[in-house]
Structure formats: structure tokens, C-alpha cells
Motif scaffolding. Sequence first.
Motif, PDB file in Angstrom:
ATOM      1  N   LEU A  37       0.822  -1.210   0.000  1.00  0.00           N
ATOM      2  CA  LEU A  37       0.000   0.000   0.000  1.00  0.00           C
ATOM      3  C   LEU A  37       0.854   1.258   0.000  1.00  0.00           C
ATOM      4  N   ASP A  41       0.404   3.815  -3.119  1.00  0.00           N
ATOM      5  CA  ASP A  41      -0.500   4.846  -2.603  1.00  0.00           C
ATOM      6  C   ASP A  41      -1.059   5.747  -3.713  1.00  0.00           C
ATOM      7  N   LEU A  44      -3.313   3.799  -6.218  1.00  0.00           N
ATOM      8  CA  LEU A  44      -4.603   3.305  -5.740  1.00  0.00           C
ATOM      9  C   LEU A  44      -5.540   4.387  -5.212  1.00  0.00           C
ATOM     10  N   ARG A  45      -4.995   5.441  -4.649  1.00  0.00           N
ATOM     11  CA  ARG A  45      -5.795   6.445  -3.932  1.00  0.00           C
ATOM     12  C   ARG A  45      -6.989   6.982  -4.731  1.00  0.00           C
ATOM     13  N   MET A  51      -8.419   3.766   0.777  1.00  0.00           N
ATOM     14  CA  MET A  51      -7.175   4.537   0.764  1.00  0.00           C
ATOM     15  C   MET A  51      -7.323   5.870   1.477  1.00  0.00           C
ATOM     16  N   GLU A  54      -5.508   5.739   4.659  1.00  0.00           N
ATOM     17  CA  GLU A  54      -4.065   5.487   4.593  1.00  0.00           C
ATOM     18  C   GLU A  54      -3.292   6.795   4.698  1.00  0.00           C
ATOM     19  N   TRP A 110      -8.203  -4.715  -6.030  1.00  0.00           N
ATOM     20  CA  TRP A 110      -7.141  -3.790  -6.409  1.00  0.00           C
ATOM     21  C   TRP A 110      -5.930  -4.629  -6.781  1.00  0.00           C
TER      22      TRP A 110
END
Length: 139
Positions: A37, A41, A44-45, A51, A54, A110
Motif C-alpha cells: 500500500l 498509494d 490506488l488512492r 485509501m 491510509e 485492487w
Amino acid sequence: MEEKHKDLPVVAYRVETGRLVLRCWSPADAPVLRAALDVCDAYLRPWIPFMKDEPRSLQQTAQWLRGHRAAFDTGTMFRYAVFDRTEQNLLGENMLIARVGPGGLEIGYWTHRVAAGNGFASEATCAMIRVAFEIEKTG
């Protein structure tokens, strides 16, 4: 107490495909998930709702995975880590989420940015469809 468990679907903790191993998350997976992750980051965010929470610490990540395992065991959500066949490389996650209404399961996923474009999401999603039909038969 046994009556309650009798109504829960029987779901495989581990599913294997031609190239992948999908298995229920464990708190012991926190370091590998945390690393993935952190690396993914920005990738994916924009797309993955969790997320927004995160970055988590390693301890928070382990606690989050405990929640995934509890949800799996109570039949409310089935989240699988997706690894290569050697189980050395985390490629992503696939899940079945019961948020679309009674009797329905949504597939979510994901993919690690370094694994994208190799058909892993499609292969894992096909496995999730088979799992969903098994849940429907036993649930």
C-alpha cells in the motif's frame, strides 16, 4: 451457539488458480500489505475507497486485517490476498462484499501497480465468481 454457526456459509480460506493463490488475510500479512500500500498509494488512492484511511501504521494495518478475518469468519465480507503461486509476491486483493442488498455480493479488487496489465485481476475475479456461487449454495 452452534445454531448460529450452522447458518454461516462455508467458504474456502484458500483458492488456487493457474497462476495465483488467493487466501484469507491474516494479521501476519500486515508487513507485506503495508509495503504494497505504501508503494501503490498514489496509484490506488483515486480509485480505492479504503485509501482515504491510509497511511496506517503497521500495528493499525494488523488490526485492520484482524477485522477482515472477523468479517470473513462471520460471513459479512470475504477479502482475499492475491499472491503469485510461490506466495512470495503480493499482487493485490480480491473481495466479495455484501453491500449491494440481500442475496447479492459485489466483487471488488485492487492490483499492485507492478502487477497491473498481466490479467491477474481477471484471473482472481473469475475465482471470486466461483467462490460467490459456493457461498450462495451453502448460505
